[in-house]
Design a protein around this motif. Structure first.
Motif, PDB file in Angstrom:
ATOM      1  N   GLN A 144       0.838  -1.192   0.000  1.00  0.00           N
ATOM      2  CA  GLN A 144       0.000   0.000   0.000  1.00  0.00           C
ATOM      3  C   GLN A 144       0.879   1.251   0.000  1.00  0.00           C
ATOM      4  O   GLN A 144       0.593   2.218  -0.717  1.00  0.00           O
ATOM      5  CB  GLN A 144      -0.919  -0.006   1.219  1.00  0.00           C
ATOM      6  CG  GLN A 144      -1.807   1.214   1.351  1.00  0.00           C
ATOM      7  CD  GLN A 144      -3.044   1.190   0.477  1.00  0.00           C
ATOM      8  OE1 GLN A 144      -3.230   0.254  -0.298  1.00  0.00           O
ATOM      9  NE2 GLN A 144      -3.866   2.207   0.568  1.00  0.00           N
ATOM     10  N   ALA A 145       1.939   1.217   0.790  1.00  0.00           N
ATOM     11  CA  ALA A 145       2.851   2.368   0.846  1.00  0.00           C
ATOM     12  C   ALA A 145       3.549   2.570  -0.492  1.00  0.00           C
ATOM     13  O   ALA A 145       3.760   3.709  -0.927  1.00  0.00           O
ATOM     14  CB  ALA A 145       3.878   2.157   1.958  1.00  0.00           C
ATOM     15  N   ALA A 146       3.894   1.463  -1.155  1.00  0.00           N
ATOM     16  CA  ALA A 146       4.538   1.567  -2.470  1.00  0.00           C
ATOM     17  C   ALA A 146       3.589   2.170  -3.496  1.00  0.00           C
ATOM     18  O   ALA A 146       3.983   3.017  -4.312  1.00  0.00           O
ATOM     19  CB  ALA A 146       5.005   0.187  -2.927  1.00  0.00           C
TER      20      ALA A 146
ATOM     21  N   THR B 151      -4.843  -0.407  -8.303  1.00  0.00           N
ATOM     22  CA  THR B 151      -5.186  -1.517  -7.406  1.00  0.00           C
ATOM     23  C   THR B 151      -4.228  -2.670  -7.679  1.00  0.00           C
ATOM     24  O   THR B 151      -3.898  -2.949  -8.825  1.00  0.00           O
ATOM     25  CB  THR B 151      -6.631  -1.987  -7.630  1.00  0.00           C
ATOM     26  OG1 THR B 151      -7.531  -0.965  -7.213  1.00  0.00           O
ATOM     27  CG2 THR B 151      -6.941  -3.240  -6.824  1.00  0.00           C
ATOM     28  N   MET B 152      -3.807  -3.353  -6.611  1.00  0.00           N
ATOM     29  CA  MET B 152      -2.915  -4.501  -6.714  1.00  0.00           C
ATOM     30  C   MET B 152      -3.585  -5.740  -6.139  1.00  0.00           C
ATOM     31  O   MET B 152      -4.192  -5.681  -5.065  1.00  0.00           O
ATOM     32  CB  MET B 152      -1.610  -4.234  -5.958  1.00  0.00           C
ATOM     33  CG  MET B 152      -0.768  -3.122  -6.542  1.00  0.00           C
ATOM     34  SD  MET B 152       0.746  -2.877  -5.588  1.00  0.00           S
ATOM     35  CE  MET B 152       1.667  -1.828  -6.707  1.00  0.00           C
TER      36      MET B 152
ATOM     37  N   VAL C 184      -6.674  -8.593  -2.279  1.00  0.00           N
ATOM     38  CA  VAL C 184      -6.404  -7.230  -2.712  1.00  0.00           C
ATOM     39  C   VAL C 184      -5.340  -6.648  -1.787  1.00  0.00           C
ATOM     40  O   VAL C 184      -5.582  -6.419  -0.604  1.00  0.00           O
ATOM     41  CB  VAL C 184      -7.683  -6.377  -2.680  1.00  0.00           C
ATOM     42  CG1 VAL C 184      -7.386  -4.953  -3.128  1.00  0.00           C
ATOM     43  CG2 VAL C 184      -8.754  -7.004  -3.567  1.00  0.00           C
ATOM     44  N   LYS C 185      -4.156  -6.404  -2.346  1.00  0.00           N
ATOM     45  CA  LYS C 185      -3.002  -6.019  -1.535  1.00  0.00           C
ATOM     46  C   LYS C 185      -2.830  -4.514  -1.391  1.00  0.00           C
ATOM     47  O   LYS C 185      -2.192  -4.044  -0.451  1.00  0.00           O
ATOM     48  CB  LYS C 185      -1.729  -6.632  -2.138  1.00  0.00           C
ATOM     49  CG  LYS C 185      -1.672  -8.144  -2.024  1.00  0.00           C
ATOM     50  CD  LYS C 185      -1.625  -8.561  -0.566  1.00  0.00           C
ATOM     51  CE  LYS C 185      -1.492 -10.047  -0.361  1.00  0.00           C
ATOM     52  NZ  LYS C 185      -1.428 -10.404   1.060  1.00  0.00           N
TER      53      LYS C 185
ATOM     54  N   ALA D  60       6.436  -2.554  -4.695  1.00  0.00           N
ATOM     55  CA  ALA D  60       5.715  -3.677  -4.092  1.00  0.00           C
ATOM     56  C   ALA D  60       6.485  -4.983  -4.225  1.00  0.00           C
ATOM     57  O   ALA D  60       6.441  -5.844  -3.339  1.00  0.00           O
ATOM     58  CB  ALA D  60       4.343  -3.815  -4.734  1.00  0.00           C
ATOM     59  N   LEU D  61       7.181  -5.164  -5.346  1.00  0.00           N
ATOM     60  CA  LEU D  61       7.906  -6.419  -5.586  1.00  0.00           C
ATOM     61  C   LEU D  61       9.324  -6.405  -5.016  1.00  0.00           C
ATOM     62  O   LEU D  61      10.016  -7.430  -5.064  1.00  0.00           O
ATOM     63  CB  LEU D  61       7.973  -6.707  -7.091  1.00  0.00           C
ATOM     64  CG  LEU D  61       6.643  -7.059  -7.775  1.00  0.00           C
ATOM     65  CD1 LEU D  61       6.830  -7.185  -9.283  1.00  0.00           C
ATOM     66  CD2 LEU D  61       6.058  -8.340  -7.198  1.00  0.00           C
TER      67      LEU D  61
END
Length: 805
Positions: A342-344, A364-365, A373-374, A671-672
């Protein structure tokens, strides 16, 4: 003898009523009494009837508790409540607090029954003499009854019941008396005291002693000091009037009254009272417990969580019941949100947008294979005012606050690719793709028949090969290729596949319309839908419905019913592998996503730009994470993004790769980060080749005869207008598309190209044999060399390409 006046009759009636009620209750010896005065005009007959109608026990509702919502890594998202309360046991409440409340509210609590006869009579006489209610006399048990009845009325939502529970009437007082008797029979004194301390209003939105201790002193009920306990004990008489946050002088005055009363009762010494009186009423910063999604660090996501909770029938039969349960049941909700991801995503939005932008951005991720849903982020603030909104641009309109999506442009081509591979089309399948392409009147098959547009001449928005393969067409996002591919595949398989991957109109919830231009974008799609659908490709065809709530537990820690994962295999893994191969090449040169590629993991994706650039997309994924980013005009009249502002600057171009793509890229990079490198499973040779059948060799034939031959074999055939450079005789078949050697899926459309004869070669004279003519070419049988394969014995040695190109 003096005649009694009305006041005398009132006193007599009050005494008679007091004795009558005590006798009716059978507890005169226990000290039961009516804790109020002024009963003149209220008949004893009516009193008896009222008592006879009352139930024998007090039915209470569960005490209202706070609900907590957490991220997957247990970081607080929001606290929801009607009343800020944290119930505790009596053992968790400091004895000094227990003594303080008993001292000031009911010092004979442990000695009398449901009512304090001495206190009641004292109040009765004082109130009667003063002509009004100057002193209460209600026992702690009676106060608990009153609070319970009010809580029950509030829980019902019945305005009439709420009014009755707080009405200043004798009927209510008598009802409370009867209930108090029942409560004393059912519970011990300690149990009643515990319930009372958890139910009482301690002012400034704090209910129950634990919440009050945390609010005013940032401590627990177990650690309250003497002056702190005295202040809280003094609040219950008038929570608003003695609120130390608004009137510290009045609060101190009331606290000191409590301390002196405790001294009078020898609960504390004079020295302790004096020392406590010298302390400030508040010694630190008051702690506010923020309530609701508006105070959440992730307000839009929080709203979506609440909307999903509201769908759960286990929480109530009606929306009103469910809303009350969610705010009062003290449940703990754990969500799928990953605070790091979420921060990313938020960092990416902050990097590429600024407050005051005309355009909005959202991303959205989703985790492939689970539907979790991340992350869910958007530009702009939450709430009223300029640059703020309550709309969640990531979700469908069917959810409270959901915006309802944007047309998704060429990201829809991924579903055409999937449907084509599923139907057996090879990854190398070629279709001539001119720009513009006349499609007026061409019929496209739907699930219920056909559809067409009378005047339709679509163009390509990028430079493309004249006859691209599926991979080349995806790399360049060649519109005319995918329109023709969707015609050959049929719109029904594309629509069915998209529906199975969670794609429906985000405004209406209805299936996507099967238009001729469906593959170029159709309906309105949310980033959540698109990222989750693409996640199914990453999961090798396994689709999971979006999941944002992973567990719900009650205040005792017991799990409650909540929808779990919902997954199904929508595509064969081999088909999904083929989709991943095609979309992976979009991220490689010369693909439209080549500049968005990063790291060592395989990535796949697709750009999308809708008509007049009103919205642009990039949706892509690795094996570990899928994300969809959109930049759009979300304000009616919905205008072209060009000349609107994004990141504080006016846009002079708008595209999926150049505008939405960077938001996707930086969000995914963050995120990754730190996750293992992953690779897609390579498609099988069969997937690459497709499920094709042989095409007949028709080069050199009459075009109409060739078309009939193709139709006789089950193919659709059309003759391309004009003529092309070829070594075949002018007016005969130059070649087919797809090529003869490539084959085509059964029922596919095959285009016949007619030769202009411009490349016919004249054979040289044989050496030492001037003027001797070559034998004539054998007639075309459709099977060169008798074997039906190009380059066979039927092809002259000087004509190596007779078998097609």
């Amino acid at each position: 003898m003096r005649v009694r006046d009305k006041g005398d009759r009132g006193v007599v009636q009050s005494v008679v009523l007091f004795l009558g009620v005590s006798v009716l209750s059978g507890a005169l010896a226990a000290g039961l009494a009516i804790p109020f005065a002024g009963l003149a005009g209220f008949g004893t007959e009516k009193t008896a009837e009222t008592l006879q109608d009352l139930p024998q026990e007090l039915k209470t509702v569960p005490v209202s508790r706070k609900t907590y919502i957490y991220t997957a890594d247990h970081k607080l998202i929001a606290t929801l409540y009607d009343q800020n309360r944290d119930p505790v046991t009596l053992a968790q409440i400091n004895p000094i607090m227990q003594k303080a409340i008993v001292s000031i509210e009911d010092d004979r609590f442990f000695e009398h029954g449901a009512l304090d006869a001495k206190g009641t009579l004292r109040a009765l006489i004082r109130n009667q003499n003063s002509g009004g209610v100057q002193q209460g006399g209600s026992s702690i048990t009676q106060q608990f009854v009153k609070l319970s009845l009010v809580e029950k009325a509030n829980a019902s939502g019945d305005e009439e019941a709420i009014k009755d529970a707080t009405a200043d009437t004798y009927e209510r007082k008598i009802a409370e008396l009867r209930y108090a008797i029942a409560v004393e029979k059912e519970f011990s004194k300690n149990e009643i005291l515990e319930k009372y301390l958890n139910l009482a209003n301690f002012g400034d939105g704090s209910y129950g002693v634990e919440a009050a201790a945390r609010h005013y002193f940032n401590t627990t009920a177990a650690k309250l000091t003497l002056p702190q306990a005295a202040m809280l004990a003094g609040l219950v008489k008038n929570p608003t009037g003695y609120d130390p946050t608004n009137n510290p002088a009045k609060a101190k005055e009331r606290r000191d009254v409590v301390l002196r009363r405790m001294q009078e009762l020898n609960v504390i010494t004079a020295a302790q009272a004096t020392a406590a009186i010298k302390t400030p009423v508040l010694t630190g910063k008051v702690v506010k417990v923020l309530n609701g999604c508006a105070n959440s660090p992730y307000p839009f996501y929080c709203d979506y969580i609440v909307a999903k909770l509201m769908e759960n029938p286990a929480f109530g039969k009606t929306d009103k019941d469910r809303e009350h349960y969610i705010k009062t049941a003290g449940i703990t909700v754990t969500t799928s949100l990953d605070s790091r991801m979420q921060a990313a995503a938020q960092k990416s939005i902050n990097q590429h947008t600024k407050p005051g932008d005309d355009a909005i951005a959202a991303v959205t991720m989703v985790e492939p294979g689970t539907g979790l849903v991340k992350a869910m982020v958007q530009s702009g603030g939450y709430g009223e005012g300029k640059d703020n909104t309550y709309y969640n641009y990531n979700v469908e309109k069917t959810y409270k606050g959901g915006y309802g999506g944007f047309q998704n442009g060429s990201t829809m081509k991924a579903f055409t690719i999937a449907a084509a591979i599923q139907a057996g089309f090879p990854l190398t399948y070629r279709i001539p793709s001119p720009s513009p392409l006349p499609l007026g009147g061409v019929k496209f098959k739907t699930c219920t028949g056909t559809t067409k547009v009378d005047d339709y001449n679509p163009k390509n928005s990028t430079r493309a090969a004249p006859e691209p393969t599926m991979i080349q067409a995806a790399q360049a996002s060649t519109n005319t290729y995918f329109l023709q591919l969707s015609e050959q595949v049929g719109l029904c398989p594309i629509a069915t596949l998209a529906a199975n991957l969670g794609m429906h109109d985000a405004q209406t919830g209805q299936p996507l319309e099967q238009y001729v231009s469906m593959t170029l974008g159709v309906g309105l799609i949310s980033p959540l839908q698109l990222s989750n659908a693409y996640a199914a490709f990453a999961a090798r065809g396994k689709y999971c419905a979006p999941q944002v709530i992973t567990s719900v537990k009650n205040y005792k820690g017991r799990s409650l019913a909540t929808p779990g994962p919902s997954c199904k295999q929508v595509l064969k893994p081999e088909v999904a592998d083929g989709v991943n191969e095609v979309l992976h090449q979009v991220m490689e040169p010369p693909g439209t996503g080549q500049h968005l590629n990063f790291g060592r993991s395989d990535l796949a994706g697709k750009t999308g730009t809708i008509q007049e650039n009103k919205a642009v997309w990039f949706s892509g994924y690795s094996n570990k994470l899928a994300a969809a980013a959109v930049v759009a005009d979300a304000t009616p009249r919905y205008e072209n993004l060009i000349n609107q502002t994004l990141n504080g600057r006016e846009m002079h171009d708008a595209s999926g790769s150049g505008t939405a793509g960077p938001i996707w890229e930086t969000a995914m990079q963050g995120a990754l980060k730190g996750m293992p490198t992953t690779k897609f499973t390579a498609p099988t040779d069969e997937t690459r080749r497709g499920n094709v059948v042989d095409l007949p060799y028709v080069n050199g034939m009459n075009p109409d005869e060739a078309a009939n031959k193709l139709r006789g074999l089950g193919f659709e055939a059309k003759i391309a207008p004009g003529q092309v450079d070829s070594e075949e005789v002018q007016g005969t078949v130059a070649y087919l598309s797809p090529r003869t050697e490539e084959g085509a899926p059964e029922g596919a459309t095959v285009t016949i190209y007619v030769s202009n004869g411009s490349k016919i070669q004249q054979p040289p004279n044989p050496p030492n044999s001037p003027g001797i003519p070559l034998p004539p070419n054998p007639p075309n049988t459709g099977k060169p060399g008798g074997g039906g394969k190009p380059g066979g014995g039927g092809c002259p040695v000087w004509k190596p390409n007779c078998g097609g190109r």
